[in-house]
Design an enzyme around this catalytic site. Structure first.
Site, mmCIF file in Angstrom:
data_model
loop_
_atom_site.group_PDB
_atom_site.id
_atom_site.type_symbol
_atom_site.label_atom_id
_atom_site.label_comp_id
_atom_site.label_asym_id
_atom_site.label_seq_id
_atom_site.Cartn_x
_atom_site.Cartn_y
_atom_site.Cartn_z
ATOM 1 N N CYS A 98 4.859 -7.042 35.577
ATOM 2 C CA CYS A 98 4.504 -6.162 34.458
ATOM 3 C C CYS A 98 5.012 -6.846 33.180
ATOM 4 O O CYS A 98 6.125 -7.381 33.144
ATOM 5 C CB CYS A 98 5.137 -4.780 34.619
ATOM 6 S SG CYS A 98 4.516 -3.901 36.071
ATOM 7 N N CYS A 153 15.875 -2.190 33.735
ATOM 8 C CA CYS A 153 15.363 -2.954 34.866
ATOM 9 C C CYS A 153 15.538 -4.480 34.770
ATOM 10 O O CYS A 153 14.903 -5.138 33.964
ATOM 11 C CB CYS A 153 13.877 -2.604 34.925
ATOM 12 S SG CYS A 153 13.088 -2.991 36.431
ATOM 13 N N GLU A 186 20.778 -5.047 41.148
ATOM 14 C CA GLU A 186 21.487 -4.158 40.234
ATOM 15 C C GLU A 186 21.346 -2.696 40.625
ATOM 16 O O GLU A 186 20.327 -2.291 41.158
ATOM 17 C CB GLU A 186 20.861 -4.249 38.845
ATOM 18 C CG GLU A 186 20.872 -5.615 38.262
ATOM 19 C CD GLU A 186 20.030 -5.658 36.999
ATOM 20 O OE1 GLU A 186 20.058 -6.690 36.343
ATOM 21 O OE2 GLU A 186 19.357 -4.650 36.677
ATOM 22 N N CYS A 244 10.826 -9.116 41.736
ATOM 23 C CA CYS A 244 9.624 -8.295 41.898
ATOM 24 C C CYS A 244 8.409 -9.192 41.699
ATOM 25 O O CYS A 244 8.439 -10.117 40.886
ATOM 26 C CB CYS A 244 9.613 -7.166 40.868
ATOM 27 S SG CYS A 244 8.231 -6.020 41.058
ATOM 28 N N CYS A 283 8.627 -6.154 31.601
ATOM 29 C CA CYS A 283 9.746 -5.896 32.520
ATOM 30 C C CYS A 283 10.507 -7.170 32.836
ATOM 31 O O CYS A 283 9.935 -8.198 33.193
ATOM 32 C CB CYS A 283 9.209 -5.273 33.806
ATOM 33 S SG CYS A 283 10.488 -5.020 35.050
ATOM 34 N N CYS A 330 20.478 4.655 39.866
ATOM 35 C CA CYS A 330 19.197 3.952 39.828
ATOM 36 C C CYS A 330 19.348 2.731 40.730
ATOM 37 O O CYS A 330 20.184 1.867 40.464
ATOM 38 C CB CYS A 330 18.947 3.562 38.373
ATOM 39 S SG CYS A 330 17.457 2.628 38.129
HETATM 40 N N1 SAH Z 1 8.367 -0.896 40.496
HETATM 41 C C1 SAH Z 1 8.647 0.487 40.240
HETATM 42 C C2 SAH Z 1 10.105 0.832 40.044
HETATM 43 C C3 SAH Z 1 10.958 -0.081 39.173
HETATM 44 S S1 SAH Z 1 10.807 -0.007 37.417
HETATM 45 C C4 SAH Z 1 7.850 0.947 39.042
HETATM 46 O O1 SAH Z 1 7.327 0.115 38.317
HETATM 47 O O2 SAH Z 1 7.703 2.141 38.857
HETATM 48 C C5 SAH Z 1 11.269 1.582 36.902
HETATM 49 C C6 SAH Z 1 10.663 1.949 35.572
HETATM 50 O O3 SAH Z 1 11.230 1.181 34.493
HETATM 51 C C7 SAH Z 1 9.172 1.696 35.532
HETATM 52 O O4 SAH Z 1 8.502 2.796 34.986
HETATM 53 C C8 SAH Z 1 9.098 0.481 34.645
HETATM 54 O O5 SAH Z 1 7.838 0.335 34.082
HETATM 55 C C9 SAH Z 1 10.189 0.761 33.639
HETATM 56 N N2 SAH Z 1 10.558 -0.404 32.806
HETATM 57 C C10 SAH Z 1 10.493 -1.709 33.131
HETATM 58 N N3 SAH Z 1 10.877 -2.482 32.103
HETATM 59 C C11 SAH Z 1 11.210 -1.652 31.099
HETATM 60 C C12 SAH Z 1 11.695 -1.845 29.765
HETATM 61 N N4 SAH Z 1 11.911 -3.068 29.284
HETATM 62 N N5 SAH Z 1 11.927 -0.742 29.021
HETATM 63 C C13 SAH Z 1 11.727 0.496 29.517
HETATM 64 N N6 SAH Z 1 11.279 0.746 30.763
HETATM 65 C C14 SAH Z 1 11.024 -0.307 31.549
#
Ligand code: SAH
Length: 361
Positions: A122, A336, A98, A118, A125, A111
């Protein structure tokens, strides 16, 4: 035997020009053709060789016999009521990634994704929930911006953030040259200060990014101010603990941004703000508070807006610069990994690749 055609989009601009110069020399073509073609890869991109109508027809045919310019095909496109647009690209092996285009005043931020899926898992996510599929190639990373220029009418991307799917610093081998393509004035020409790499804190990658002479920006997903909580939310904290990430941020010679997704009742108490402020001050970091996009992963609720504001206020009162990120594209699930999950469902996680690039713990 037919030799395999070279993908010109997997090379930096100067590498591609070099290859094209060799191609011209072998065929007795004038040298300036190499430059002419290389400008049509990224700077003023052509969808294919056929479209390079400034070149003689015979040359276009010769080029197509020797080289490829692979496109990323748009499998879905959704537009939010706030102008945010989300693209789902289908790659040749069936993987889907995406990109999200976010207009704001005279800027257009794209973005982009650096991996299909991944490995980091987390807790909040959507990409983590689908597991790791594979690293993206150079042309698939920078190609997300190239495809925007090929739209009709074209999107003029002014800023790029690596905040789509994947962990860019676990795919440094491809992200490093992709950064060159994005930034090169003869490539996509986006200023280094307008390109942000976002990471969970992959230490070798932070060092490698810091060693690049350009002023690329670094954002670190902190999300919790203590190891105990961070480990729960981000399993990668076992491999790269908070303290080491903070030390790496201090050594990074440019200003860093901390990203902090606000999880209701989890990381949004005043004590968290106080502790986060200490860390941010240590690194002179700017803090971005991110409202949770619900639907990322189950089990979390967003922090109410007034509570986010008091969290921000607390940080400010400790001398930390802070911004509350606007949620964009909520109606099109623009966080994301969400579009892919909607379309394809969740896939089972896969193990690390043969080089161990995704091993995290
Ligand atoms: N792996 C990298 C980049 C991808 S995620 C990283 O973690 O920084 C980009 C951002 O979106 C990260 O800060 C991540 O924690 C955040 N993110 C992921 N899921 C999310 C959600 N459901 N709501 C808001 N932010 C989210």
């Amino acid at each position: 035997m037919e030799t395999e055609r070279v993908n010109l989009l997997n090379l930096t601009v100067s590498e591609a020009e070099e290859v094209l110069r060799g191609f011209c020399a072998e065929r007795g073509l004038p040298d300036y053709r190499a430059k002419q073609v290389s400008r049509r890869l990224w700077f003023n991109p052509a969808p294919d060789f056929e479209a390079m109508t400034e070149l003689p027809k015979s040359l276009r045919t010769q080029l197509a016999d020797a080289f490829t310019l692979p496109r990323l095909s748009i499998a879905a496109r959704q537009r939010s009521s706030d102008g945010t647009e989300k693209f789902l690209f289908m790659l040749r092996d069936g993987q889907a990634i995406e990109s999200v285009a976010i207009p704001e005043n005279d800027r257009l931020t794209l973005c982009i994704s650096s991996q299909a899926g991944c490995a980091l898992q987390c807790a909040f996510c959507a990409t983590g929930a689908m597991g790791f599929q594979r690293n993206l190639d150079v042309f698939e990373i920078a190609g997300q911006v190239r495809e925007m220029r090929l739209l009709d009418p074209p999107f003029q991307v002014t800023n790029v953030v690596f905040m789509g799917m994947g962990e860019p610093l676990m795919n440094w081998r491809a992200v490093d040259p992709a950064l060159s393509l994005l930034n090169d004035p003869l490539g996509l020409g986006i200023g280094a200060r307008h390109i942000t790499v976002s990471t969970v804190g992959v230490l070798p990658g932070i060092i490698a990014l810091g060693e690049r002479p350009e002023q690329f920006r670094l954002a670190i997903s902190i999300h919790a101010p203590t190891d105990a909580l961070r480990r729960e939310l981000m399993p990668v904290n076992i491999k790269y603990p908070l303290r080491d990430v903070i030390e790496a941020a201090k050594k990074f010679d440019r200003r860093v941004t901390f990203e902090y997704v606000m999880l209701g009742g989890v990381n949004d108490a005043i004590e968290h703000a106080i502790r986060l402020a200490e860390l941010a001050r240590e690194c002179r970091a700017f803090v971005n508070l991110i409202p949770l996009h619900a639907g990322g992963a189950q089990g979390f609720v967003p922090t109410p807006a007034d509570r986010i504001r008091s969290f921000a206020h607390e940080l400010r009162s400790h001398g930390v610069e802070v911004a509350i990120r606007k949620s964009r594209g909520v109606d099109i699930a623009a966080a994301c990994g969400q579009l892919r999950v909607e379309r394809l469902g969740r896939r089972p996680p896969r193990g690390p690749d043969e080089n161990g690039h995704v091993q995290v713990a």
